[in-house]
Design an enzyme around this catalytic site. Structure first.
Site, PDB file in Angstrom:
ATOM      1  CG  ASP A  56      58.365  45.534   0.871  1.00 32.57           C
ATOM      2  OD1 ASP A  56      59.300  46.095   1.482  1.00 32.57           O
ATOM      3  OD2 ASP A  56      57.301  46.116   0.568  1.00 32.57           O
ATOM      4  CG  HIS A 106      63.724  47.370   1.031  1.00 32.51           C
ATOM      5  ND1 HIS A 106      63.692  48.683   1.420  1.00 32.51           N
ATOM      6  CD2 HIS A 106      62.508  46.867   1.345  1.00 32.51           C
ATOM      7  CE1 HIS A 106      62.520  48.955   1.955  1.00 32.51           C
ATOM      8  NE2 HIS A 106      61.764  47.875   1.912  1.00 32.51           N
ATOM      9  NE  ARG A 131      54.675  45.653   3.615  1.00 32.43           N
ATOM     10  CZ  ARG A 131      55.912  45.183   3.736  1.00 32.43           C
ATOM     11  NH1 ARG A 131      56.919  46.009   3.910  1.00 32.43           N
ATOM     12  NH2 ARG A 131      56.130  43.893   3.677  1.00 32.43           N
TER      13      ARG A 131
END
Ligand SMILES: O=C(O)CCC(=O)C(=O)O
Ligand SMILES: [Fe+2]
Length: 294
Positions: free
Chosen positions: A123, A121, A285
């Site tokens: 993000d 993917h 993150r």
């Protein structure tokens, strides 16, 4: 042996092998010729000079994903590092640290039903303005495993046939957050939102810094190509996903505790390996806001 076993096997993608000018304040150790570089000679807990900041920007543009090891930074320093690259992005669904909505929690342990980012993917590509980059700081590692794979979407685009490039030119795709995020973080006790983002983006985007073209569809969020019959859209997307998963376009990062990965979310896809159950892997993150793809 005359010729290869498979006439199509040779890489259609050949990177530009020009050696770039040396860096003055940091040292780079490339993981592959086309993406991924470990950076040393920098302590992110100390204020960064303008020169260091420029070199990190350049290293990211040239290597697409960069890694730092043995970094000991606080949550606030992690956030401040992200702000050097732009405004911070707040995730539409994922859990975050108390009082710090921009500091996302990445965590899997023996009780987890899943881990973050297990499929390829980009993000939050369902956002109208998807993040420019993500800065993942892993503080607790399993004894083995938990690697993250990264793939260059410049390389994936370059390796398409000229016919396919022409076909994709001007096409757009629907990226949907609803089908990804609803209920996804139940195990973190995150309540669902009334709705999640959905956006239409070009299938091939131009990187605003490098000017290079990158394939911009991903298995995680992309649902259909706009204006095509369903079967054609499905078939083309399936082809593009298989194509971009060629290991020639990838690097694989082996984490150690207190490592940081910073990927350019505009030209890289990634996939995390949840191969370490029942062990724990966790970190945070920080995500840097981006622009509308064109
Ligand atoms: O845990 C990882 O290595 C990556 C998870 C992920 O997809 C992300 O943080 O965006
Ligand atoms: Fe991710």
């Amino acid at each position: 042996m005359a010729g290869s076993l498979n006439a199509n096997a040779g890489p259609r993608y050949r990177h530009n092998a020009d050696e770039s000018a040396p860096y003055e304040t940091i040292t780079l150790d490339k993981l592959t010729p086309i993406l991924g570089a470990e950076i040393s000679g920098i302590d992110l807990s100390k204020p960064l000079s303008n020169r260091q900041q420029d070199e990190i920007h350049r290293a990211l543009a040239e290597n697409l994903v960069i890694f730092f090891r043995e970094q000991h930074i606080s949550q606030d320093q992690h956030l401040a590092f992200g702000r050097l690259f732009g405004d911070l992005h707040t995730h539409p669904a994922a859990p975050s640290e108390p009082g710090k909505p921009e500091l996302m929690i990445i965590h899997a342990d023996k009780d987890s039903p899943r881990a973050n980012g297990e499929g390829w993917h980009t993000d939050v590509s369902c956002d109208l303005e998807p993040p420019m980059g993500s800065i993942l700081y892993i503080k607790k590692c399993p004894p083995k495993g938990g690697d993250t794979l990264f793939a260059s979407m410049y390389a994936a685009y370059e390796a398409l046939s000229d016919r396919m490039k022409t076909y994709l030119d001007g096409l757009t795709a629907v990226h949907d957050g609803e089908s990804v995020y609803r209920g996804l973080y139940k195990n973190f006790n995150v309540a669902d939102k009334p709705e999640y983002p959905r956006a239409v983006h070009p299938v091939v985007r131009t990187h605003p810094v490098t000017g290079k073209k990158a394939l911009y569809v991903n298995r995680g969020f992309t649902r259909s190509l706009v204006g095509l019959p369903r079967d054609e859209s499905d078939a083309i997307l399936r082809y593009l996903y298989e194509h971009m998963e060629n290991p020639l376009f990838q690097c694989r990062f082996r984490w150690q505790e207190n490592s940081i990965a910073f990927w350019d979310n505009r030209c890289v896809q990634h996939r995390a390996m949840w191969d370490y159950w029942p062990h724990t892997r966790s970190g945070n993150r920080v995500t840097v806001a981006g622009d509308k793809p064109y």
